[in-house]
Structure formats: C-alpha cells, structure tokens
Enzyme design. Structure first.
Site, short mmCIF file in Angstrom:
data_model
loop_
_atom_site.label_atom_id
_atom_site.label_comp_id
_atom_site.label_asym_id
_atom_site.label_seq_id
_atom_site.Cartn_x
_atom_site.Cartn_y
_atom_site.Cartn_z
N GLY A 187 1.02 -1.18 -0.39
CA GLY A 187 -0.01 0.09 0.22
C GLY A 187 0.61 1.48 -0.59
N GLU A 188 2.05 1.39 0.37
CA GLU A 188 3.04 2.95 -0.20
C GLU A 188 2.64 2.23 -1.28
OE1 GLU A 188 6.54 1.79 1.70
OE2 GLU A 188 5.96 1.40 3.51
N GLN A 242 -10.00 21.46 9.60
CA GLN A 242 -9.48 22.27 10.36
C GLN A 242 -8.62 22.80 10.93
OE1 GLN A 242 -8.60 17.79 11.61
NE2 GLN A 242 -9.57 16.93 9.96
N LYS A 273 -26.16 28.68 11.20
CA LYS A 273 -26.42 27.38 11.26
C LYS A 273 -25.34 27.20 11.86
CE LYS A 273 -23.35 24.56 8.49
NZ LYS A 273 -22.42 23.90 6.88
N ARG A 314 -23.47 23.32 14.05
CA ARG A 314 -23.18 22.35 13.82
C ARG A 314 -22.79 21.64 15.58
NH1 ARG A 314 -22.10 19.70 8.85
NH2 ARG A 314 -21.35 20.92 7.78
N ASP A 319 -21.63 28.00 -1.76
CA ASP A 319 -20.74 27.17 -1.04
C ASP A 319 -19.71 27.27 -1.23
OD1 ASP A 319 -20.58 26.56 1.52
OD2 ASP A 319 -22.07 25.11 2.66
N THR A 338 -21.60 16.01 3.06
CA THR A 338 -22.40 15.48 3.06
C THR A 338 -23.51 16.19 2.17
OG1 THR A 338 -23.12 15.94 5.02
CG2 THR A 338 -21.59 14.64 5.28
N GLY A 348 -26.18 17.85 3.66
CA GLY A 348 -26.69 18.47 4.90
C GLY A 348 -26.97 19.67 4.67
N THR A 349 -26.06 20.68 4.39
CA THR A 349 -25.33 22.39 4.84
C THR A 349 -26.57 22.40 3.72
OG1 THR A 349 -23.64 22.28 5.93
CG2 THR A 349 -24.25 24.09 4.66
#
Ligand code: R5P
Length: 314
Positions: A38-39, A97, A192, A194, A218, A223, A225-226
């Site tokens: 997998g490398e 993040q 909104k 979360r 946006d 997902t 949802g927003t």
C-alpha cells in the site's frame, strides 16, 4: 527559469490532461503506483533539472493517500534538482480543520501547509480555500483562484428572475455577498450550527426569499446536509426555485441520495475533484476550471499577475 513541466498524480488525471491541453503541452512522464503493502512509489521518468515544475494533485478522498502521493512527488522532483516546484492543489483537503474547535484538537490545515513546504514545494496554487485565514498557514508562495469566476457566468446566462444569493452559514456570507453583487441579486443568510461533525442544524433565516429564486453558494458540498437543510428552510419560507453551487463536489457519505431527494433543482460544481460515475447524477452540472488553472500556471511561470485573472471574483 527554464520551461514549464507539468505532472499529474492519480487523484484527477482528466483535469490535469485538460490543463495540459489548454497549455498546449503534454503531461510529463511519471510513474506513480502502489507497492503490494500500500505504500506509494513515484518515479519521475524525465529530467526536471532546472525546470519550472507544476504538480497537479487535488487532495480529496482518499485524502491521506492523495496528500502523501503529492508529498512524495514533490520530494522526487526536489531530489531530481527541479528549478522550482509548485503544488497545484485544486481542492485542498483538510482545510476544514483550520482552528482548534475543541481544546485538544489539531490544526491539520496548518500541518498540511508545513508538510508541503518541508517536502520542498516552493509554492502552491489552490482554489476556494475553506477559509481565507488558511492563507496565513503558508510561509511559501500561495496563489489562489475562485470558482465564482465560472459559476457567476453560468448563472448570469440562466437569467433567473428575482434571484437571491444565500449564504448557508455566517462563514459563507462574504462569498455570497460577492456573488450577489456580480449577479445583481439580493442576499439572504442562514444561521447554521454544527452540534457535532457532519450534522448541520439551521437556526434562523435572515432575508426575504418569498417568491424568489434562491442560489445557495458554498465552498464545498460534503454530506450535503448544509445545502439540503438550507433548501428545505428556503422552501418553507416561500422560495420559488432553489439552486446550489460550490467549487468542490466532495460528495461524501449519503450525499447523492440527500441531493436527489432534496428540494434543490440543480447543483452546480466544478471539476476540482473527479466525480465517479455514480456521482454524476442528472441534477449535478460540472463546470470546468481547467482553463483558469492553465492561465494561472502560465502567469506564475511568466511572473505575471495571477490576481488579474480573478476578475474581481473574490
Ligand atoms: C463548512 O463550513 C463548509 O463551508 C461547508 O458548508 C460544509 O463543508 C458542507 O458540509 P456538509 O455538506 O456535510 O453539510
């Protein structure tokens, strides 16, 4: 600086080929494959010595794999004496993040910027970062583009009557204001919250949408949802037709089913992320931003202004 050399990783090769076609040059020869464990293995097949190298690789799903592949490509070019290396990352993953939302969380967007620099990138070219503040995470050159350059044109041609641009959260209001200005439309903002990751809860709608066509804008749809919740709230408040647009079709989890079932008539996205067949549904329109990237690459190479390409698209 010697001539441009373009290489593509595996995350969005059709996009890289389109960019190369606009630049009227072939993609550079590179071998990228996985070892049995997998490398990732990378071999730059042609010489990059002294060349102005651009590595095209959005870091969407699977984010860790695509990011690592990009870092290894940068390292390979660095060790092969490239003159200058620019990581072209149409979709910059981990951008959400960008702060410590809770006490013991990392700031992964900053970590990714550090990794790119440490690997040997001299600069990056990105589109619609999740938040403008992420620019400050880079101590190397960072050029950025906006998908609104193509999305605004698309909706201008549709000539939708009584159009209102909707920011699906407070963070998106600056972007929405800019769309509203350029499309001569009204503005509405949704408050909104979360309560937990991947769950979007709507609190208030600020603005009048009764009898109006609404365009939710946006940076990405994850997902769904927003935008789906926003569309529901808009309809409950009397909206006529609801459209959604974003730069990055992340389309994770149950997104496609959510969009299919939703009140949204059309979802307009760009090709920063390669859409698998099952995600190419009728409701989704994909606009190409390859020419914009090609123009930016040429501008960077020729030391010309990249912001001139933005067309006040901020
Ligand atoms: C968040 O602030 C972003 O700008 C997007 O609104 C978000 O990533 C969309 O996620 P989802 O589609 O999962 O609601």
């Amino acid at each position: 600086m010697k001539k441009i050399l373009l290489f593509s990783g595996r995350s969005n090769e059709p996009f890289a080929r389109e960019v190369a076609a606009h630049l009227k040059m072939p993609l550079g020869k590179i071998v990228v494959k996985d070892f049995a464990d997998g490398e990732t293995y990378v071999n730059i097949v042609e010489t990059v010595r002294g060349r102005d190298v651009f590595l095209i690789q959005p870091t969407g799903f699977p984010a860790n794999h695509n990011l690592m592949e990009l870092l290894i490509m940068v390292d390979a070019c660095k060790r092969s004496m490239a003159g200058r290396i620019t990581a072209v990352i149409p979709y910059f993953g981990y951008a959400k993040q960008d702060r410590k939302a809770d006490v013991h969380e990392p700031i992964t967007a900053r970590l990714v910027a550090n990794l790119l620099e440490r690997a040997g990138a001299d600069g990056c070219l990105v589109m619609d970062l999740h938040a403008d503040q992420i620019q400050g995470f880079f101590d190397i050159r960072l050029d950025f583009l906006y998908a609104s350059s193509v999305i605004v044109d698309y909706f201008a041609k549709k000539k939708l009557k009584n159009l209102v641009i909707v920011a699906p959260d407070i963070g998106a209001s600056k972007r929405a204001r800019s769309y509203a200005k350029r499309l001569h439309a009204g503005l509405a903002i949704i408050d909104k919250r979360r309560p937990k990751p991947n769950v979007a809860e709507l609190l208030h709608l600020i603005g009048d949408v009764k009898g109006k066509n609404c365009l939710i804008v946006d940076d990405e749809i994850n997902t769904g949802g927003t935008v789906v919740n926003a569309a529901k709230a808009l309809k409950e408040n009397g909206a006529l037709g609801v459209f959604a647009a974003c730069a990055h079709p992340v389309f994770a989890g149950d997104c496609m089913q959510n969009l299919e079932k939703s009140e949204i008539k059309e979802v307009v996205v760009t090709n920063t992320i390669l859409l698998q067949k099952e995600k190419q549904i009728k409701k989704v329109t994909v606009l190409s931003v390859a020419r914009l990237f090609a123009d930016a690459i040429l501008a960077i190479h020729e030391e010309r202004s990249v912001s001139a390409l933005l067309n006040s698209a901020k």
